[in-house]
Design a protein around this motif. Sequence first.
Motif, PDB file in Angstrom:
ATOM      1  N   UNK A 136       0.833  -1.186   0.000  1.00 13.18           N
ATOM      2  CA  UNK A 136       0.000   0.000   0.000  1.00 13.18           C
ATOM      3  C   UNK A 136       0.880   1.251   0.000  1.00 13.18           C
ATOM      4  N   UNK A 137       0.432   2.262  -0.735  1.00 20.69           N
ATOM      5  CA  UNK A 137       1.185   3.495  -0.843  1.00 20.69           C
ATOM      6  C   UNK A 137       0.533   4.574  -0.002  1.00 20.69           C
ATOM      7  N   UNK A 138       1.332   5.303   0.759  1.00 16.06           N
ATOM      8  CA  UNK A 138       0.841   6.428   1.535  1.00 16.06           C
ATOM      9  C   UNK A 138       1.622   7.657   1.098  1.00 16.06           C
ATOM     10  N   UNK A 139       0.914   8.712   0.759  1.00 15.73           N
ATOM     11  CA  UNK A 139       1.557   9.961   0.361  1.00 15.73           C
ATOM     12  C   UNK A 139       1.338  10.982   1.457  1.00 15.73           C
ATOM     13  N   UNK A 140       2.386  11.629   1.927  1.00 12.64           N
ATOM     14  CA  UNK A 140       2.232  12.616   2.986  1.00 12.64           C
ATOM     15  C   UNK A 140       1.421  13.820   2.528  1.00 12.64           C
ATOM     16  N   UNK A 141       0.624  14.359   3.407  1.00 10.06           N
ATOM     17  CA  UNK A 141      -0.147  15.583   3.174  1.00 10.06           C
ATOM     18  C   UNK A 141      -1.200  15.463   2.078  1.00 10.06           C
ATOM     19  N   UNK A 142      -1.605  14.256   1.733  1.00  8.81           N
ATOM     20  CA  UNK A 142      -2.674  14.076   0.752  1.00  8.81           C
ATOM     21  C   UNK A 142      -3.837  13.418   1.475  1.00  8.81           C
ATOM     22  N   UNK A 143      -4.995  14.104   1.545  1.00  9.44           N
ATOM     23  CA  UNK A 143      -6.123  13.531   2.267  1.00  9.44           C
ATOM     24  C   UNK A 143      -6.661  12.273   1.595  1.00  9.44           C
ATOM     25  N   UNK A 144      -7.250  11.405   2.387  1.00 12.38           N
ATOM     26  CA  UNK A 144      -7.859  10.195   1.853  1.00 12.38           C
ATOM     27  C   UNK A 144      -7.167   8.943   2.349  1.00 12.38           C
ATOM     28  N   UNK A 145      -7.784   7.839   2.039  1.00 13.35           N
ATOM     29  CA  UNK A 145      -7.263   6.535   2.446  1.00 13.35           C
ATOM     30  C   UNK A 145      -6.041   6.170   1.609  1.00 13.35           C
ATOM     31  N   UNK A 146      -5.085   5.418   2.185  1.00 14.23           N
ATOM     32  CA  UNK A 146      -3.934   4.964   1.402  1.00 14.23           C
ATOM     33  C   UNK A 146      -4.381   4.067   0.247  1.00 14.23           C
ATOM     34  N   UNK A 147      -3.576   4.034  -0.804  1.00 15.91           N
ATOM     35  CA  UNK A 147      -3.864   3.173  -1.947  1.00 15.91           C
ATOM     36  C   UNK A 147      -3.818   1.720  -1.511  1.00 15.91           C
ATOM     37  N   UNK A 148      -4.867   0.994  -1.836  1.00 18.01           N
ATOM     38  CA  UNK A 148      -4.941  -0.418  -1.477  1.00 18.01           C
ATOM     39  C   UNK A 148      -4.120  -1.248  -2.460  1.00 18.01           C
ATOM     40  N   UNK A 149      -3.708  -2.426  -2.055  1.00 10.44           N
ATOM     41  CA  UNK A 149      -2.904  -3.313  -2.886  1.00 10.44           C
ATOM     42  C   UNK A 149      -3.623  -3.644  -4.192  1.00 10.44           C
ATOM     43  N   UNK A 150      -4.926  -3.919  -4.125  1.00  5.47           N
ATOM     44  CA  UNK A 150      -5.696  -4.235  -5.332  1.00  5.47           C
ATOM     45  C   UNK A 150      -5.693  -3.090  -6.327  1.00  5.47           C
ATOM     46  N   UNK A 151      -5.806  -1.863  -5.829  1.00  3.32           N
ATOM     47  CA  UNK A 151      -5.778  -0.696  -6.709  1.00  3.32           C
ATOM     48  C   UNK A 151      -4.405  -0.552  -7.353  1.00  3.32           C
ATOM     49  N   UNK A 152      -3.352  -0.743  -6.571  1.00  6.68           N
ATOM     50  CA  UNK A 152      -1.990  -0.642  -7.106  1.00  6.68           C
ATOM     51  C   UNK A 152      -1.746  -1.690  -8.184  1.00  6.68           C
ATOM     52  N   UNK A 153      -2.240  -2.906  -7.971  1.00 10.39           N
ATOM     53  CA  UNK A 153      -2.092  -3.961  -8.977  1.00 10.39           C
ATOM     54  C   UNK A 153      -2.864  -3.623 -10.247  1.00 10.39           C
ATOM     55  N   UNK A 154      -4.078  -3.100 -10.091  1.00  8.90           N
ATOM     56  CA  UNK A 154      -4.881  -2.702 -11.244  1.00  8.90           C
ATOM     57  C   UNK A 154      -4.186  -1.591 -12.025  1.00  8.90           C
ATOM     58  N   UNK A 155      -3.626  -0.614 -11.331  1.00 11.69           N
ATOM     59  CA  UNK A 155      -2.907   0.473 -12.000  1.00 11.69           C
ATOM     60  C   UNK A 155      -1.707  -0.054 -12.777  1.00 11.69           C
ATOM     61  N   UNK A 156      -0.992  -1.005 -12.217  1.00  9.89           N
ATOM     62  CA  UNK A 156       0.159  -1.601 -12.898  1.00  9.89           C
ATOM     63  C   UNK A 156      -0.283  -2.344 -14.151  1.00  9.89           C
TER      64      UNK A 156
END
Length: 107
Positions: free
Chosen positions: A1-21
């Motif tokens: 899972x990816x977390x970006x500092x200072x960006x509101x919202x839930x961290x990117x889920x593993x399934x979303x990251x796989x779909x993006x790839x």
Amino acid sequence: MTTRPNVPGEPTQTGTALLETATGAIQSFAPINKIHEHQCAFHFYAYDMTRQVESHHFCSHQNEEMRQCLIYDKPDAEGRLIGVEYMISENLFLALPDEEKPLRHLR
């Protein structure tokens, strides 16, 4: 899972990251792939000319007289898009209507 500092919202889920790839492998990024220039500059805040921010322009040449740039606050993967800018030649600048000239600057 990816977390970006200072960006509101839930961290990117593993399934979303796989779909993006997976979709990234079959989608065209032709406009982004035209970017071939990186410029570092400083921009002043419009409402406070005593403050400035470092900005990183990632530009593509549209033609000999115009560059189209995406502006990020950092040059790395954590950089956030903070603007879009068109850099134009003096020739194109002089052809603009007078009321638009204060909104532009030359490259």
